[in-house]
Motif scaffolding. Structure first.
Motif, mmCIF file in Angstrom:
data_model
loop_
_atom_site.group_PDB
_atom_site.id
_atom_site.type_symbol
_atom_site.label_atom_id
_atom_site.label_comp_id
_atom_site.label_asym_id
_atom_site.label_seq_id
_atom_site.Cartn_x
_atom_site.Cartn_y
_atom_site.Cartn_z
ATOM 1 N N GLY A 157 0.802 -1.219 0.000
ATOM 2 C CA GLY A 157 0.000 0.000 0.000
ATOM 3 C C GLY A 157 0.828 1.258 0.000
ATOM 4 N N GLY A 158 1.856 1.300 0.852
ATOM 5 C CA GLY A 158 2.655 2.512 0.952
ATOM 6 C C GLY A 158 3.555 2.722 -0.249
ATOM 7 N N CYS A 159 4.402 1.734 -0.542
ATOM 8 C CA CYS A 159 5.296 1.862 -1.693
ATOM 9 C C CYS A 159 4.526 1.815 -3.007
ATOM 10 C CB CYS A 159 6.359 0.769 -1.653
ATOM 11 S SG CYS A 159 7.476 0.896 -0.240
ATOM 12 N N GLY A 160 3.437 1.051 -3.028
ATOM 13 C CA GLY A 160 2.604 1.018 -4.234
ATOM 14 C C GLY A 160 2.007 2.372 -4.558
ATOM 15 N N SER A 161 1.576 3.102 -3.534
ATOM 16 C CA SER A 161 1.026 4.439 -3.781
ATOM 17 C C SER A 161 2.100 5.365 -4.342
ATOM 18 C CB SER A 161 0.435 5.016 -2.491
ATOM 19 O OG SER A 161 1.450 5.319 -1.556
#
Length: 235
Positions: A17-21
């Motif tokens: 979620g974090g790095c994907g965003s």
């Protein structure tokens, strides 16, 4: 084993979620979420998984958090290595998923000669705003230390523990708002390792700092809380 699976899935969600965003949504023209959106995404991953699996494993999702909780007297030393391994495996699995999706768009390449390659962390020329190694070390140390103070305080015996996930998620959001320009924000060795493995090059050679500084900060936070702030009885 349930605890280890909870840590695997929680850390997977944090990295995905974090790095994907950061990889997919931050820079879209006109609609991109920017670093404020990425900061919020990291906070939301921790908040959501804290309530989803926190009751199973404690919701660490971060080797530095596990070590800091041990330093604060809240976690057993015998569980440290299994937790750290589960967290790192979860993070790497998420990074592999992100890499597979990233590779599905023509022209997407990982340029590991530039700061932030594949959402990696870095210092000096690989800091997003070119901060020195010592500046990056101090930022990661202080931010992780305060993150542990928030975690230990929010989950304490005399705290409003039902709201702990909110406090911890917002703390991580704030940490990213402060430090994305400095280091691209780690405070989590597993998150740093997973992205550096796929970026390679200088980001991988610099990943040591993003183990050392968060762990040192977490130890400091744990010791400070245990010895200076811990309440044995409510005031």
């Amino acid at each position: 084993m349930k605890k280890l699976f909870a840590e695997f899935f929680g850390t997977y969600w944090l990295v995905f979620g974090g790095c994907g965003s950061a990889l997919f949504a931050a820079g879209i023209p006109d609609l991109g979420i920017g670093f404020v959106g990425v900061s919020l995404a990291f906070g939301l991953t921790v908040l959501t998984m804290a309530y989803a699996v926190g009751h199973i494993s404690g919701g660490h999702f971060n080797p530095a958090v596990s070590i800091g909780l041990w330093a604060g007297g809240r976690f057993s030393a015998k569980d440290l290595l299994p937790y750290v391994v589960s967290q790192c495996v979860g993070a790497i699995a998420a990074a592999a998923t992100l890499f597979f999706i990233w590779s599905g768009k023509a022209g997407n390449i990982i340029d590991n000669t530039k700061a932030g390659a594949f959402a990696s962390n870095g210092f000096d020329d690989f800091s997003p705003d070119k901060y020195s190694m010592m500046s990056c070390f101090l930022a990661e140390f202080i931010l992780t230390m305060f993150f542990l103070l928030v975690i230990l305080g929010a989950t304490g015996k005399f705290s409003h523990v039902k709201f702990a996930g909110i406090a911890i998620g917002l703390a991580l959001t704030l940490i990213h708002l402060i430090s994305i320009p400095i280091t691209n924000t780690s405070v989590n060795p597993a998150r740093s390792l997973s992205q550096a493995i796929f970026a390679g090059g200088t980001p991988l050679s610099q990943v040591w700092l993003f183990w050392l500084a968060p762990i040192a900060g977490a130890l400091a936070g744990g010791f400070i809380y245990k010895n200076l702030l811990h309440q044995h009885n409510p005031e």
